[in-house]
Enzyme design. Structure first.
Site, PDB file in Angstrom:
ATOM      1  N   ASN A 177      46.613  58.892 -11.846  1.00  0.00           N
ATOM      2  CA  ASN A 177      47.556  60.628 -10.828  1.00  0.00           C
ATOM      3  C   ASN A 177      46.141  60.008 -10.189  1.00  0.00           C
ATOM      4  O   ASN A 177      44.604  60.729 -10.347  1.00  0.00           O
ATOM      5  CB  ASN A 177      47.358  61.954 -11.628  1.00  0.00           C
ATOM      6  CG  ASN A 177      47.192  62.634 -10.097  1.00  0.00           C
ATOM      7  OD1 ASN A 177      47.484  62.598  -9.185  1.00  0.00           O
ATOM      8  ND2 ASN A 177      46.618  64.262 -10.884  1.00  0.00           N
ATOM      9  N   GLY A 178      45.982  60.531  -8.459  1.00  0.00           N
ATOM     10  CA  GLY A 178      44.435  60.119  -7.951  1.00  0.00           C
ATOM     11  C   GLY A 178      44.330  59.467  -6.552  1.00  0.00           C
ATOM     12  O   GLY A 178      46.074  58.535  -6.411  1.00  0.00           O
ATOM     13  N   CYS A 184      51.280  62.555  -8.153  1.00  0.00           N
ATOM     14  CA  CYS A 184      51.696  62.855  -9.630  1.00  0.00           C
ATOM     15  C   CYS A 184      50.987  63.174 -10.583  1.00  0.00           C
ATOM     16  O   CYS A 184      50.254  64.124 -10.153  1.00  0.00           O
ATOM     17  CB  CYS A 184      52.229  61.444 -10.142  1.00  0.00           C
ATOM     18  SG  CYS A 184      50.158  60.271 -10.111  1.00  0.00           S
ATOM     19  N   GLY A 243      55.688  65.361  -8.602  1.00  0.00           N
ATOM     20  CA  GLY A 243      56.620  64.082  -8.098  1.00  0.00           C
ATOM     21  C   GLY A 243      57.644  64.082  -8.538  1.00  0.00           C
ATOM     22  O   GLY A 243      57.876  64.704  -9.558  1.00  0.00           O
ATOM     23  N   TYR A 269      47.534  75.633  -4.683  1.00  0.00           N
ATOM     24  CA  TYR A 269      49.184  75.329  -4.727  1.00  0.00           C
ATOM     25  C   TYR A 269      50.208  74.571  -5.413  1.00  0.00           C
ATOM     26  O   TYR A 269      50.878  74.504  -6.029  1.00  0.00           O
ATOM     27  CB  TYR A 269      49.459  74.794  -2.936  1.00  0.00           C
ATOM     28  CG  TYR A 269      50.323  74.142  -2.502  1.00  0.00           C
ATOM     29  CD1 TYR A 269      51.530  74.472  -2.551  1.00  0.00           C
ATOM     30  CD2 TYR A 269      50.900  73.058  -2.804  1.00  0.00           C
ATOM     31  CE1 TYR A 269      53.298  74.574  -2.134  1.00  0.00           C
ATOM     32  CE2 TYR A 269      52.224  71.882  -2.363  1.00  0.00           C
ATOM     33  CZ  TYR A 269      52.753  72.612  -2.279  1.00  0.00           C
ATOM     34  OH  TYR A 269      54.176  72.599  -1.642  1.00  0.00           O
TER      35      TYR A 269
END
Length: 482
Positions: free
Chosen positions: A112-113, A5, A39, A253
Site C-alpha cells: 500500500n503506497g 490499496c 480498493g 476521508y
C-alpha cells in the site's frame, strides 16, 4: 480521489481450533472485506503451505476470490491485498500479492503506497539484468528484496530495502512461512497489528481485525518491521530518528470511521473536524445535511456545535459503481443522480448547510448543490472538512493534476476573492473550508509530523519540481560498490 490499496497478513499456530486445523485463508478473506473501501479493482490472497499458493482476480473481494476456492488454500500463514491502481494499469497482471523468485524459492508481497524514485530504480535494475512483468512499483520493491536476499538474512535484506526505496509504503511480505510487515520510516501509510484466535494479524486498518473477532494491540511504528511466525510476534525497529509524516487524508476521508489509526479513533477526529468547522464558518441555517457517506461524521459534529438540526437531505445508492469512467457528460450527470438522490421533503424551503469531506475538481459538488437547490432549498451553504486541495499527491492517492484542482492557484487557496470564485463556480450561497490549523488540532498530531503536501504544496520527501521538508538522496549510495 481513490486510495491505493489495503494489506493484511496473518500467522496462526499450527494446531487444532474448534476441532479443525487452523486455516489462514478464511480469516484473510473476511479481513479483506473489512478493507474493501481501500480498493475495489482487484483482490488477492497468498498462502504458504510448504509452497506458495496465490488466488487473485479482478473486482470486489466476493468476485475476485470465490469463497468455494479458498479450500484449496490450506495453511496457517498468509497475506492478502485489495487494490486500486495508482501505478500500473487495472488488469490481472498487476493484481497483488505479487510473487517473485529468489535464491531460496519464491516470496509474495503486497504493498500500500507509492514510491517517488520508481523510474530511477527501474532503470538501474534493468541495466543490471532485471526483467519486469508488471507496471507497478510493488514489483520494483519485490525485485530489490529478492536481490538482497542473495547475501543477507530476511531482516537484513528488509533493512537494506528500506534504505533505498523512497516514498510511502506499508508492506506485507510472505517468505518461508513467515510474514514480515513493514511501515515506511515516515509512517505515511497506516499499519497495525493485533491478536486473533490462535495467532496474530497485521492490517492497514484495525477494522480488518474487528471483522474476524480480533483485538487491536498497537500500530506498527514508522520504520518498524513486525515479524509473524508460528502464531507469535517479534518487533524490530529498523529506522530510528526519521521525521514522521502521517497522511492527513486517512483521517479526512480514506480510513473507515470505526478504525483506530496511530492511537486515534477516526470517528472522533472527524466529529472534531465538524465542530471546528462550525466555529470557523458559522452560518444562519435551518438544517445541517451531509454528502453521504464521507460527510456524515463531519455533519454530526457541525450540528452538535452549531445547534442546527441534523437532517439527511441526500440519500446514496450504494450499488452504483464509479462515475468518473463514464465517457459522456450527460451520462456522467445521470450517473450522479443514480448514485445520489435528494430527499425533497427534507430540503424544500430550508436553508441547508451541506457538509462534505473535500472538494477536488468541483464538478460533483456543483451537481449536488444544483440538485439540492432544484428540490426547493432556499439556500445551500457548503462546508468542507479539509483545507483546499492545491497540489497533487505523489504518495499513494490517485489525485488530479494542479490544472484540474479547483483550488490549485495560490490566490484561490488563501481566501478572499479566491473563495468567492470557487463559491460562484459551485453555485453555492457560501463556502467554508476548515483551516490547516483547525485540521491539525482535530487530528491531534503536530503539524511537522503530518504529510499535508496536497494542502500546502510542501512535501515530506524530495520530489522533482516540488518543495520538500526533508531531502533524501540514497540511490547512488546504495548501488555504489555493489
Amino acid at each position: 480521489m481513490r486510495e491505493a490499496c489495503g494489506v493484511v497478513g496473518i500467522s496462526l499456530e499450527d494446531g487444532q481450533q474448534g476441532g479443525r486445523a487452523a486455516q489462514a485463508a478464511p480469516l484473510l478473506y473476511y479481513a479483506l472485506y473489512g478493507l474493501q473501501h481501500r480498493g475495489q479493482e482487484s483482490a488477492g490472497i497468498s498462502i504458504h503451505d510448504g509452497g506458495l499458493l496465490t488466488l487473485k482476480g479482478m473486482g470486489l473481494v466476493s468476485k475476485a476470490l470465490p469463497y468455494e476456492r479458498l479450500s484449496h488454500l490450506r495453511g496457517t500463514v498468509g497475506i492478502g491485498h485489495v487494490r486500486y491502481s495508482t501505478t500500473g494499469a487495472s488488469e490481472l497482471l498487476n493484481c497483488q500479492p505479487l510473487e517473485v523468485s529468489y535464491h531460496g524459492g519464491r516470496l509474495a508481497i503486497a504493498h500500500n503506497g507509492n514510491l517517488v524514485n520508481t523510474e530511477a530504480l527501474r532503470r538501474e535494475l534493468e541495466r543490471r539484468g532485471a526483467v519486469f512483468l508488471t507496471g507497478t512499483d510493488s514489483e520494483i520493491i519485490a525485485q530489490l528484496l529478492a536481490r538482497e536476499l542473495r547475501r543477507h538474512t530476511p531482516l537484513e535484506a528488509i533493512e537494506r530495502l528500506m534504505g533505498i526505496i523512497v516514498g510511502s509504503y506499508s508492506l506485507v511480505i510472505l517468505l518461508d512461512g513467515t510474514v514480515y510487515a513493514v511501515r515506511d520510516p515516515l509512517g505515511i501509510k497506516p499499519l497495525c497489528f493485533g491478536r486473533v484466535d490462535g495467532g496474530y494479524m497485521v492490517a492497514s486498518e484495525s477494522v480488518a481485525m474487528d471483522t474476524v473477532g480480533g483485538t487491536l494491540v498497537d500500530d506498527v511504528r514508522p520504520g518498524e518491521v513486525v515479524v509473524l511466525k508460528d502464531g507469535h510476534i517479534e518487533r524490530h525497529m529498523v529506522c530510528r530518528g526519521c521525521p514522521k509524516a502521517h497522511c492527513v487524508f486517512e483521517y479526512i476521508y480514506f480510513a473507515r470511521a470505526d478504525s483506530i489509526i496511530d492511537g486515534r479513533l477516526v470517528y472522533s477526529v472527524r466529529e472534531r473536524i465538524g465542530r471546528l468547522l462550525a466555529r470557523e464558518h458559522p452560518v444562519d441555517a435551518d438544517i445541517v445535511s451531509p454528502v453521504p457517506d464521507s460527510g456524515i461524521t463531519f455533519a454530526i459534529g457541525y450540528s452538535k456545535e452549531s445547534k442546527i438540526e441534523y437532517r439527511e437531505g441526500l440519500m446514496k445508492n450504494r450499488y452504483i459503481g464509479r462515475t468518473f469512467i463514464m465517457p459522456a457528460q450527460t451520462t456522467r450527470e445521470l450517473a450522479v443522480r443514480l448514485k445520489m438522490n435528494a430527499i425533497t421533503e427534507n430540503v424544500r424551503g430550508q436553508r441547508v448547510v451541506l457538509v462534505d469531506d473535500s472538494i477536488v475538481r468541483g464538478t460533483t459538488s456543483r451537481r449536488i448543490v444544483d440538485m439540492v437547490r432544484g428540490c426547493g432549498a432556499r439556500a445551500v451553504h457548503l462546508r468542507i472538512g479539509s483545507p483546499p486541495i492545491i497540489s497533487p499527491c505523489y504518495l499513494g492517492i490517485d489525485m488530479p493534476t494542479r490544472a484540474e484542482l479547483i483550488a490549485s492557484s495560490p490566490s484561490r487557496a488563501e481566501g478572499g476573492r479566491g473563495m468567492d470564485e470557487i463559491c460562484k463556480e459551485l453555485h453555492a450561497d457560501s463556502i467554508g473550508y476548515l483551516s490547516k490549523r483547525g485540521l491539525v488540532e482535530a487530528i491531534g498530531i503536530p503539524e511537522d509530523e503530518l504529510c499535508m503536501g496536497c494542502l500546502t504544496g510542501v512535501y515530506p520527501l524530495e520530489i522533482p519540481g516540488e518543495r520538500c521538508r526533508h531531502a533524501q538522496a540514497l540511490l547512488s549510495e546504495y548501488f555504489s560498490g555493489t
